[in-house]
Design a protein around this motif. Sequence first.
Motif, PDB file in Angstrom:
ATOM      1  N   MET A   1      38.492  26.350  28.439  1.00  0.00           N
ATOM      2  CA  MET A   1      39.939  26.231  28.450  1.00  0.00           C
ATOM      3  C   MET A   1      40.537  26.787  27.164  1.00  0.00           C
ATOM      4  SD  MET A   1      40.647  22.491  30.093  1.00  0.00           S
ATOM      5  CE  MET A   1      40.007  22.021  31.676  1.00  0.00           C
ATOM      6  N   GLN A   2      41.763  27.294  27.240  1.00  0.00           N
ATOM      7  CA  GLN A   2      42.470  27.804  26.086  1.00  0.00           C
ATOM      8  C   GLN A   2      43.731  26.963  25.902  1.00  0.00           C
ATOM      9  OE1 GLN A   2      40.952  30.149  24.375  1.00  0.00           O
ATOM     10  NE2 GLN A   2      39.374  30.302  25.927  1.00  0.00           N
ATOM     11  N   ASP A   3      43.789  26.173  24.806  1.00  0.00           N
ATOM     12  CA  ASP A   3      44.940  25.309  24.542  1.00  0.00           C
ATOM     13  C   ASP A   3      45.260  24.434  25.744  1.00  0.00           C
ATOM     14  OD1 ASP A   3      45.252  26.341  21.971  1.00  0.00           O
ATOM     15  OD2 ASP A   3      46.443  28.021  22.709  1.00  0.00           O
ATOM     16  N   GLY A   4      44.220  23.905  26.385  1.00  0.00           N
ATOM     17  CA  GLY A   4      44.413  23.013  27.515  1.00  0.00           C
ATOM     18  C   GLY A   4      44.638  23.710  28.837  1.00  0.00           C
ATOM     19  N   LYS A   5      44.696  25.050  28.840  1.00  0.00           N
ATOM     20  CA  LYS A   5      44.921  25.802  30.062  1.00  0.00           C
ATOM     21  C   LYS A   5      43.594  26.285  30.622  1.00  0.00           C
ATOM     22  CE  LYS A   5      49.389  27.540  28.424  1.00  0.00           C
ATOM     23  NZ  LYS A   5      50.174  28.763  28.099  1.00  0.00           N
ATOM     24  N   ILE A   6      43.447  26.171  31.928  1.00  0.00           N
ATOM     25  CA  ILE A   6      42.225  26.653  32.566  1.00  0.00           C
ATOM     26  C   ILE A   6      42.194  28.177  32.562  1.00  0.00           C
ATOM     27  CG2 ILE A   6      40.926  26.669  34.727  1.00  0.00           C
ATOM     28  CD1 ILE A   6      42.036  23.908  35.308  1.00  0.00           C
ATOM     29  N   THR A   7      43.353  28.805  32.688  1.00  0.00           N
ATOM     30  CA  THR A   7      43.459  30.255  32.716  1.00  0.00           C
ATOM     31  C   THR A   7      44.696  30.678  31.946  1.00  0.00           C
ATOM     32  OG1 THR A   7      43.840  32.167  34.155  1.00  0.00           O
ATOM     33  CG2 THR A   7      44.597  30.046  34.962  1.00  0.00           C
ATOM     34  N   LEU A   8      44.670  31.872  31.366  1.00  0.00           N
ATOM     35  CA  LEU A   8      45.842  32.410  30.691  1.00  0.00           C
ATOM     36  C   LEU A   8      46.738  33.194  31.640  1.00  0.00           C
ATOM     37  CD1 LEU A   8      44.571  33.654  27.197  1.00  0.00           C
ATOM     38  CD2 LEU A   8      45.712  31.512  27.795  1.00  0.00           C
ATOM     39  N   ALA A   9      46.205  33.572  32.791  1.00  0.00           N
ATOM     40  CA  ALA A   9      47.005  34.304  33.769  1.00  0.00           C
ATOM     41  C   ALA A   9      48.088  33.402  34.346  1.00  0.00           C
ATOM     42  CB  ALA A   9      46.118  34.843  34.887  1.00  0.00           C
ATOM     43  N   HIS A  10      49.230  34.000  34.643  1.00  0.00           N
ATOM     44  CA  HIS A  10      50.323  33.242  35.252  1.00  0.00           C
ATOM     45  C   HIS A  10      50.116  33.207  36.761  1.00  0.00           C
ATOM     46  CE1 HIS A  10      54.244  31.519  35.963  1.00  0.00           C
ATOM     47  NE2 HIS A  10      54.522  32.510  36.797  1.00  0.00           N
ATOM     48  N   ILE A  11      49.705  32.064  37.264  1.00  0.00           N
ATOM     49  CA  ILE A  11      49.435  31.899  38.689  1.00  0.00           C
ATOM     50  C   ILE A  11      50.418  30.877  39.246  1.00  0.00           C
ATOM     51  CG2 ILE A  11      47.693  31.301  40.414  1.00  0.00           C
ATOM     52  CD1 ILE A  11      45.590  31.888  38.263  1.00  0.00           C
ATOM     53  N   ASP A  12      51.144  31.254  40.283  1.00  0.00           N
ATOM     54  CA  ASP A  12      52.109  30.314  40.854  1.00  0.00           C
ATOM     55  C   ASP A  12      51.502  29.592  42.053  1.00  0.00           C
ATOM     56  OD1 ASP A  12      52.352  32.005  43.111  1.00  0.00           O
ATOM     57  OD2 ASP A  12      53.978  33.125  42.173  1.00  0.00           O
ATOM     58  N   GLU A  13      52.289  28.716  42.641  1.00  0.00           N
ATOM     59  CA  GLU A  13      51.787  27.868  43.724  1.00  0.00           C
ATOM     60  C   GLU A  13      51.549  28.625  45.023  1.00  0.00           C
ATOM     61  OE1 GLU A  13      50.825  24.783  43.296  1.00  0.00           O
ATOM     62  OE2 GLU A  13      51.412  24.889  41.189  1.00  0.00           O
ATOM     63  N   SER A  14      51.947  29.899  45.074  1.00  0.00           N
ATOM     64  CA  SER A  14      51.754  30.661  46.310  1.00  0.00           C
ATOM     65  C   SER A  14      50.342  31.204  46.453  1.00  0.00           C
ATOM     66  CB  SER A  14      52.753  31.828  46.354  1.00  0.00           C
ATOM     67  OG  SER A  14      52.480  32.766  45.321  1.00  0.00           O
ATOM     68  N   VAL A  15      49.498  31.023  45.427  1.00  0.00           N
ATOM     69  CA  VAL A  15      48.142  31.560  45.482  1.00  0.00           C
ATOM     70  C   VAL A  15      47.389  30.962  46.662  1.00  0.00           C
ATOM     71  CG1 VAL A  15      47.229  29.812  43.892  1.00  0.00           C
ATOM     72  CG2 VAL A  15      46.054  32.000  44.128  1.00  0.00           C
ATOM     73  N   GLN A  16      46.712  31.818  47.420  1.00  0.00           N
ATOM     74  CA  GLN A  16      46.022  31.368  48.632  1.00  0.00           C
ATOM     75  C   GLN A  16      44.503  31.484  48.537  1.00  0.00           C
ATOM     76  OE1 GLN A  16      47.787  33.853  51.653  1.00  0.00           O
ATOM     77  NE2 GLN A  16      49.525  32.470  51.957  1.00  0.00           N
ATOM     78  N   LYS A  17      44.017  32.489  47.820  1.00  0.00           N
ATOM     79  CA  LYS A  17      42.577  32.705  47.787  1.00  0.00           C
ATOM     80  C   LYS A  17      42.172  33.182  46.400  1.00  0.00           C
ATOM     81  CE  LYS A  17      38.891  34.507  50.767  1.00  0.00           C
ATOM     82  NZ  LYS A  17      38.580  35.300  51.971  1.00  0.00           N
ATOM     83  N   VAL A  18      41.137  32.508  45.846  1.00  0.00           N
ATOM     84  CA  VAL A  18      40.712  32.749  44.472  1.00  0.00           C
ATOM     85  C   VAL A  18      39.204  32.963  44.439  1.00  0.00           C
ATOM     86  CG1 VAL A  18      40.494  31.710  42.179  1.00  0.00           C
ATOM     87  CG2 VAL A  18      42.614  31.412  43.497  1.00  0.00           C
ATOM     88  N   LEU A  19      38.758  33.937  43.643  1.00  0.00           N
ATOM     89  CA  LEU A  19      37.333  34.180  43.437  1.00  0.00           C
ATOM     90  C   LEU A  19      37.027  34.046  41.959  1.00  0.00           C
ATOM     91  CD1 LEU A  19      34.569  35.118  44.602  1.00  0.00           C
ATOM     92  CD2 LEU A  19      35.267  37.462  44.035  1.00  0.00           C
ATOM     93  N   ASP A  20      36.007  33.247  41.641  1.00  0.00           N
ATOM     94  CA  ASP A  20      35.587  33.070  40.254  1.00  0.00           C
ATOM     95  C   ASP A  20      34.140  33.518  40.115  1.00  0.00           C
ATOM     96  OD1 ASP A  20      36.022  31.789  37.496  1.00  0.00           O
ATOM     97  OD2 ASP A  20      34.184  30.856  38.192  1.00  0.00           O
ATOM     98  N   VAL A  21      33.897  34.444  39.188  1.00  0.00           N
ATOM     99  CA  VAL A  21      32.560  34.984  38.954  1.00  0.00           C
ATOM    100  C   VAL A  21      32.070  34.515  37.593  1.00  0.00           C
ATOM    101  CG1 VAL A  21      31.174  37.077  38.744  1.00  0.00           C
ATOM    102  CG2 VAL A  21      33.101  37.013  40.346  1.00  0.00           C
ATOM    103  N   GLY A  22      30.939  33.816  37.562  1.00  0.00           N
ATOM    104  CA  GLY A  22      30.418  33.297  36.313  1.00  0.00           C
ATOM    105  C   GLY A  22      30.951  31.929  35.964  1.00  0.00           C
TER     106      GLY A  22
END
Length: 255
Positions: free
Chosen positions: A1-22
Amino acid sequence: MQDGKITLAHIDESVQKVLDVGHMGNVDTPEQALSDFADQYPHAEVIGVDISPSQPQWIPPNLKFEMDDITQPWTYAPNSFDYIHMRWLIGAIPDWNALFREVFQTLKPGGIFESKESSCIIQSDDGTVPYGSAMDQWGRVFIEAGRKFGRSFQPLEENLQVLAMEAAGFVNIKVYNMKTSLGPWPADPKHKEIGQYARLALEQDIEGFIMYMWTTVLGWTREEIAVYAAHLRRELRSPQYHAYYPQRIVIGYKP
């Protein structure tokens, strides 16, 4: 985490499908960080993929883990993911351009790609990590091994993330550089805590990090590795070394 954030990218609530590698994460376990992400976006389908099995006892219903080799051609449908996250692939990728082309193809138009990588070079800003020390030797040996088997251990130094994103066609690329301290030497409480965790993670499994590569690729003996590991642990525990390693997060967008 960075400063309590899981990601630095701006992701809104409309996200439907996510892929995490590693797998996401920093101080937390990667699996826990990915579970937290899935909890934060309960309407999204979240897939964690790695070359080795990873299946915690409990995960949110919208999260699943898969085994796959991401250096091979991808089988995910084109234009199917809103967000793809990658981390800690240093020394594992033979062709960064080919990998990032797969990411670009798999993202939906407007999709976000976030890549986090670390340098293998342990350094200091005040000269307390001298040339020839065990800490200094760490990065040099990995770089030598990488040259021998065709994998780069210098994603930051060679700017591989940015160059591969540009080559793939990503736009609005943003770069975030940071330093991860090794040990509790920083005065800042946050960096002091991060340094304690980072030192513990390295110190607990030095042999696990290096055994196969340094013996098979470079010909070190187990006795030589044991001696080196003892020197490195001693330096990691010494307050005289103000050591850190650089990290970089690069975020790009598919037009």
